[in-house]
Each structure stands twice: as C-alpha cells, then as structure tokens.
Design an enzyme around this catalytic site. Structure first.
Site: not given
Ligand code: PGA
Length: 256
Positions: A177, A13, A171, A99, A11
């Site tokens: 993050g 983003k 998640e 998000e 992902n």
């Molecule tokens: P991250 O994000 O690996 O940066 O923690 C995962 C996600 O939001 O799918």
C-alpha cells in the site's frame, strides 16, 4: 519457462459496497482471460462472499476468504470458521497477512493453527510472510523469512501434506500500500530463499511445485518485470485489484 501456473489473487481488504462488488465481479467475469495460462482468485470481504459465489459460479475464478478462525464452531464472537468459508463457496483462504499480524496481533503460532485447520477443511491456505523496513535495513530479511516459514508451516501432530496445495505469498511490509514495490531482483532473491528453504525442510519436489506469489504495490506497470523472474509465480494484489481495468491488465500480464 516455469512449470508452475501463475496465480493472480485479488485481496480487496475492507473495501467495496455490495453494489460496487457486483459491478467488479461482473466485469471480471465478462473479461477474456486465458485460464490455461493463469489462475485467478478474488478475496472480497466476508459479506460479499455469497454474492461472489453466485456471480462467479461456473467460471474458473476462485473465491477466497481473507482470514478465518481455526475452530470449526463455538463461542468465538466476531469470527468465521473454515467450514463457513467452504459452505459459502471458498476454495482458498489468505492467512497471516501482515495487517492481521500487525493490527490484530496474530502470531505465527496462531497462523500455524489456521494453516492446519484450513487444510483439514479442504481449503488452500495462502500464507503471507515478509519483513518490515526496519528489519530489511537491519539486514534481517532472511532471518525473519526463515522464522516465519518455520513457525507458520512447521508440522504439528500428523505430518501434513503441504503439496496438496499451500501457496506462499512474499509480501515485504514496506511495499504494501505504499507504492514502493520491491525491485524484481529483491523479490526474486527472497523467493529463491523461500524455495531453497522448502527444498531443505521438505523436499525437492515440493520446493519446485509450491507457488510463491509476490505482494506489495503490484501494478499493471510492474507485473511483467516481476513475472519474468524465475521464482515469482503470481501476485497478491491489494489496491490495484479494486478496479477492473488495473486488475485485468495484471491478470493478462501474458499478453504482449
Ligand atoms: P497493495 O496490497 O497491492 O495495495 O500493496 C497488497 C496486499 O496487502 O496484499
């Protein structure tokens, strides 16, 4: 040995320029990946989707949208439709990412509509669920997961055939993050809860067959422990998917 084939999903983003994306797609494409052992998917930003489809055509790498609207067309400024994602070569779409829920006020009701629309359009939805730190500390993790599952997957109108391919992504929001991964045991506990819910609310076969992937600070260092858990069927990877070395080392968790 699990019967479910692992899925490693990137992902991106809102990251990477076209040039950076081209470089990363090329590196992933050239890498030696055993596609009999693992499914691989990339969800780049919308502007990069045509490039992804072109560069990854003829490979086993799937391309996904990070979001979509539930209508097929119309006056929805700034939105993208399931058919547009299909047209540009997507096979999957991420829905209900935390998000999207938190920053763009997406409710489970909205996500439910999107899940229906994705299935209708022939896209496999990757439905994200997970609790906040406050909810976990307040002992509400399973209540939240239960209500998100119910709201996001409840059947509307015609019973939908979930076994055609819905993927769930657990998640925990506090792990996204932040560098704080859920321990493999915490993740397994949540995944098992989700699988039991699927068995009880749909049927045993669906509960067994549906892939539940984990997301939240997945790294090359923790992927093996996560994948050794019986109900973790892959990962949704944010930060670590932006570099070829780290993403590919997660994808090839099965080596050594
Ligand atoms: P991250 O994000 O690996 O940066 O923690 C995962 C996600 O939001 O799918």
């Amino acid at each position: 040995m699990k019967n479910r084939k692992p899925l490693m999903a990137a992902n991106w983003k809102m990251n990477l320029s076209l040039g950076e994306a081209e470089d990363l797609f090329t590196r992933i494409k050239r890498a030696h990946i055993d596609f009999d052992t693992v499914d691989v998917l990339v969800a780049p930003p919308f502007t990069t989707l045509p490039l992804a489809s072109r560069l990854l055509a003829g490979t086993d790498i799937h391309v996904a949208g990070q979001n979509m609207h539930w209508e097929t067309k119309g006056a929805f400024t700034g939105e993208i439709s399931p058919l547009m994602l299909k047209e540009v070569g997507c096979s999957h779409v991420i829905l209900g990412h935390s998000e999207r829920r938190r920053l763009f006020s997406e409710t489970s009701e909205i996500i439910n509509r999107k899940v229906d629309a994705a299935i209708e359009a022939g896209l496999v939805p990757i439905v994200c669920i997970g609790e906040t730190l406050k909810e976990r500390e307040g002992g509400k993790t399973f209540d939240i997961i239960r209500s998100q599952l119910h709201e996001s997957l409840k059947m509307r109108g015609q019973p939908r055939n979930l076994s055609q391919g819905v993927i769930l992504a657990y998640e925990p929001i506090w792990a996204i993050g932040t560098g704080k991964t859920a321990t493999p045991e915490q993740a397994q506990e949540a995944h098992l809860f989700i699988r039991r819910w699927l068995r009880e609310n749909f049927d045993n076969d669906l509960g067994e067959a549906m892939r539940i992937i984990y997301g939240g600070s997945v790294r090359p260092e923790n992927i093996k422990d996560l994948m050794s858990q019986p109900d973790i069927d892959g990962a949704l990877i944010g930060g670590a998917s932006l570099r070829a070395e780290s993403f590919l080392s997660i994808v090839r968790f099965y080596e050594g």
